[in-house]
Design a protein around this motif. Structure first.
Motif, mmCIF file in Angstrom:
data_model
loop_
_atom_site.group_PDB
_atom_site.id
_atom_site.type_symbol
_atom_site.label_atom_id
_atom_site.label_comp_id
_atom_site.label_asym_id
_atom_site.label_seq_id
_atom_site.Cartn_x
_atom_site.Cartn_y
_atom_site.Cartn_z
ATOM 1 N N LEU B 53 -5.752 -97.119 -14.647
ATOM 2 C CA LEU B 53 -7.357 -96.256 -14.382
ATOM 3 C C LEU B 53 -8.061 -98.188 -14.100
ATOM 4 O O LEU B 53 -9.378 -97.905 -13.743
ATOM 5 N N THR B 56 -10.642 -97.833 -11.718
ATOM 6 C CA THR B 56 -11.915 -96.691 -11.380
ATOM 7 C C THR B 56 -12.787 -96.542 -13.157
ATOM 8 O O THR B 56 -13.829 -96.495 -12.445
ATOM 9 N N LEU B 57 -11.981 -97.518 -13.627
ATOM 10 C CA LEU B 57 -12.790 -97.547 -15.507
ATOM 11 C C LEU B 57 -12.810 -98.836 -15.742
ATOM 12 O O LEU B 57 -11.618 -99.245 -15.719
ATOM 13 N N ASP B 111 -17.257 -99.291 -19.189
ATOM 14 C CA ASP B 111 -17.793 -97.053 -19.788
ATOM 15 C C ASP B 111 -16.317 -96.228 -20.843
ATOM 16 O O ASP B 111 -16.872 -94.928 -21.421
ATOM 17 N N THR B 206 -4.170 -90.166 -18.253
ATOM 18 C CA THR B 206 -5.350 -90.695 -17.118
ATOM 19 C C THR B 206 -6.309 -89.835 -16.341
ATOM 20 O O THR B 206 -7.600 -90.113 -16.430
ATOM 21 N N SER B 207 -6.434 -88.945 -15.855
ATOM 22 C CA SER B 207 -6.787 -87.392 -16.100
ATOM 23 C C SER B 207 -7.949 -87.386 -16.092
ATOM 24 O O SER B 207 -8.898 -86.993 -16.150
ATOM 25 N N GLN B 210 -10.550 -89.639 -17.059
ATOM 26 C CA GLN B 210 -11.473 -89.666 -16.588
ATOM 27 C C GLN B 210 -12.529 -89.078 -16.417
ATOM 28 O O GLN B 210 -13.791 -89.299 -16.537
ATOM 29 N N THR B 213 -15.008 -89.300 -19.289
ATOM 30 C CA THR B 213 -16.078 -90.685 -19.259
ATOM 31 C C THR B 213 -17.281 -90.498 -17.993
ATOM 32 O O THR B 213 -17.995 -91.188 -18.221
ATOM 33 N N SER B 214 -16.709 -89.556 -17.414
ATOM 34 C CA SER B 214 -18.099 -89.181 -16.050
ATOM 35 C C SER B 214 -19.268 -88.587 -16.553
ATOM 36 O O SER B 214 -18.966 -88.168 -18.071
#
Lengths: 114, 214
Positions: B53, B56-57, B111, B206-207, B210, B213-214
């Protein structure tokens, strides 16, 4: 577990409350311990007696009221009460669709002071 | 003279946990309290998660161990902010320990914060530290009897990582029993079967992170 740190917290709250209300000696502390709280009453008493000596609770007794676990099963609609340490399912029908309202308390209820 | 007191004995910890929660929330960072037995794979899971990640994070880590800095060194190699707490003997992290280091991380820039708790299948479940969610790791090498033996851990966790599934051919373990027993204790627990070693199943984990945290 952690009866020593729980006894430390308990003594601190009792001593602070006693002093805050203008008293200088604690004679008794009454607590409610839930059956599913993870705290063993005998171990808590042992820890309390070991730790109280340097405080204004040095002569105090500890009264422990054990609170049973109580809950409601939405599968069979029964209200149940048990002194078991863990509830894994409804004691009546075995369903896991239950909610607990009591049994995990760790509360101080009353002080007896001078 | 008797007088009534209406006080929870663990009030001090819970009060600090709430303060931690407020600090995390103000900084906009999602916090996971990661728990397991020693050796189940918490740090390996963190390494795998960070690798997956990183683009992305922005992830930060608080490591909790009785002593030593091995885990913080491993995380530091991956270039993410990490702080090591040594409890000196305490078998779990509590809210005060987290509060002592909370400003040592750049929370505004993160994040996701993962608090890796002391390896212990009993005590960490009993203490709030200010997290949004508790997640636990169980490696299949620990056996399929663990959920019913350690119910509180499974009841308190929002997610269960069933780790080391690459070892399945070498073990007499009933993974379906692990899942069924975990669900019976906690019908809403989310489960992920994965292997940090082979990478199998990691992407689902991991998806899901995400989406949190979105």
């Amino acid at each position: 577990m952690h009866e020593v740190s729980i006894a430390e917290s308990l003594l601190k709250i009792a001593v602070d409350e006693c002093k805050r209300n203008g008293y200088t000696k604690i004679n008794n502390v009454r607590v409610c311990i839930g059956s599913a709280s993870g705290v063993m009453p005998e171990a808590l008493l042992f820890a309390f007696n070991a730790l109280k000596s340097e405080t204004i609770a040095s002569g105090a007794t500890l009264t422990i009221e054990e609170v049973p676990v109580s809950g409601h099963c939405s599968e069979c609609s029964v209200d149940f009460t048990t002194y078991e340490n863990f509830v894994l399912c409804c004691p009546q029908c075995g369903s896991t669709a239950y909610t607990l309202h009591a049994g995990r308390e760790l509360d101080i209820k009353e002080l007896e002071v001078d | 003279m008797k007088f009534k007191v209406a006080s929870k004995i663990l009030e001090a910890n819970d009060r600090i946990a709430l303060e931690n929660r407020r600090i995390f929330s103000d900084a906009g960072v999602y916090v996971i309290n990661l728990m397991s037995s020693p050796g189940a794979g918490k740090t390996s899971l963190l390494e795998t998660t960070i690798a997956g990640l990183k683009r992305t994070l922005k992830i930060g880590v608080i490591e909790g161990d009785i002593t030593g800095t091995d885990d913080a060194v491993r995380i530091n190699r991956l270039g993410v902010p990490v702080v090591q707490i040594n409890t000196g003997g305490a078998c779990h992290l509590d809210a005060n320990m987290i509060n002592q280091v909370i400003h040592d991380l750049p929370l505004d820039k993160l994040d996701l914060l993962v608090i890796e708790n002391v390896g212990n299948l009993v005590c960490p479940a009993e203490f709030q530290v200010g997290e949004d969610m508790k997640v636990m790791v169980l490696s299949i090498a620990e056996g399929h009897d663990k959920p019913l033996k350690y119910p509180l851990m499974f009841q308190e966790s929002a997610a269960l990582i069933i780790n080391k599934i690459d070892l399945r051919p070498f073990l007499d373990v009933d993974v379906e029993k692990i899942k069924n027993d975990a669900l019976s204790l906690n019908p809403s627990i989310k489960m992920f079967e994965l292997s940090c070693k082979s990478g199998e199943g990691v992407e689902q984990w991991t998806s899901w992170l995400q989406t949190l945290t979105s």
